[in-house]
Design a protein around this motif. Structure first.
Motif, PDB file in Angstrom:
ATOM      1  N   UNK A 122       1.394  25.894  16.567  1.00  6.91           N
ATOM      2  CA  UNK A 122       0.026  25.410  16.744  1.00  6.91           C
ATOM      3  C   UNK A 122      -0.898  26.108  15.737  1.00  6.91           C
ATOM      4  N   UNK A 123      -1.726  25.323  15.087  1.00  8.47           N
ATOM      5  CA  UNK A 123      -2.652  25.849  14.087  1.00  8.47           C
ATOM      6  C   UNK A 123      -2.185  25.618  12.664  1.00  8.47           C
ATOM      7  N   UNK A 124      -0.914  25.264  12.484  1.00 10.85           N
ATOM      8  CA  UNK A 124      -0.386  25.026  11.143  1.00 10.85           C
ATOM      9  C   UNK A 124      -0.372  23.548  10.770  1.00 10.85           C
ATOM     10  N   UNK A 125      -1.004  22.722  11.553  1.00  6.87           N
ATOM     11  CA  UNK A 125      -0.961  21.286  11.279  1.00  6.87           C
ATOM     12  C   UNK A 125      -1.561  20.965   9.916  1.00  6.87           C
ATOM     13  N   UNK A 137      -1.041  16.002   4.053  1.00  6.11           N
ATOM     14  CA  UNK A 137      -1.787  15.786   2.814  1.00  6.11           C
ATOM     15  C   UNK A 137      -3.295  15.804   3.068  1.00  6.11           C
ATOM     16  N   UNK A 138      -4.049  16.317   2.132  1.00  7.41           N
ATOM     17  CA  UNK A 138      -5.496  16.497   2.309  1.00  7.41           C
ATOM     18  C   UNK A 138      -6.207  15.180   2.572  1.00  7.41           C
ATOM     19  N   UNK A 170      -9.007  14.297   8.778  1.00  8.00           N
ATOM     20  CA  UNK A 170     -10.207  13.514   9.070  1.00  8.00           C
ATOM     21  C   UNK A 170     -11.494  14.067   8.464  1.00  8.00           C
ATOM     22  N   UNK A 171     -11.738  15.366   8.524  1.00 10.46           N
ATOM     23  CA  UNK A 171     -13.017  15.866   8.047  1.00 10.46           C
ATOM     24  C   UNK A 171     -13.057  16.057   6.532  1.00 10.46           C
ATOM     25  N   UNK A 172     -11.946  15.855   5.838  1.00  8.06           N
ATOM     26  CA  UNK A 172     -11.948  15.898   4.379  1.00  8.06           C
ATOM     27  C   UNK A 172     -12.184  14.503   3.814  1.00  8.06           C
ATOM     28  N   UNK A 173     -11.785  13.481   4.558  1.00  8.88           N
ATOM     29  CA  UNK A 173     -11.969  12.105   4.083  1.00  8.88           C
ATOM     30  C   UNK A 173     -13.424  11.876   3.965  1.00  8.88           C
TER      31      UNK A 173
END
Length: 96
Positions: free
Chosen positions: A80-83, A88-89, A93-96
């Motif tokens: 958990x936490x390594x997702x 891929x970037x 969701x918050x990078x798109x």
């Protein structure tokens, strides 16, 4: 096989340029873009040391991954936490 080629190539460079024992193994293909051409030898040496240090840190990081998976018996992908590390970037969701 690649290491054998590099060894043969290094020997050819030593014999062709009459460098002899002054040839360093790291000189072979170290600066293929010739970015440090004309730079003082101290700067070249400094950059080679930095590159060696970065490679050694990367090897230690890989060893840490292997050690963690071997001791916990849990793949790092499912921790958990390594997702975000294995997605891929463009899919985050918050990078798109």
């Amino acid at each position: 096989m690649l290491l054998g080629y590099l060894d043969i190539y290094a020997k050819a460079i030593q014999e062709k340029d009459d460098i002899g024992d002054a040839f360093l193994p790291g000189d072979c293909f170290w600066d293929p873009l010739k970015m440090l051409e004309g730079a003082p030898s101290s700067m070249k040496r400094n950059m080679q040391e930095r590159e060696l240090f970065n490679g050694r840190v990367a090897m230690l990081a890989f060893a840490a991954y292997v050690f963690e998976e071997a001791t916990t018996h849990v793949p790092l992908i499912s921790v958990k936490g390594n997702e975000l590390l294995f997605v891929p970037a463009y899919q985050v969701p918050y990078i798109q």
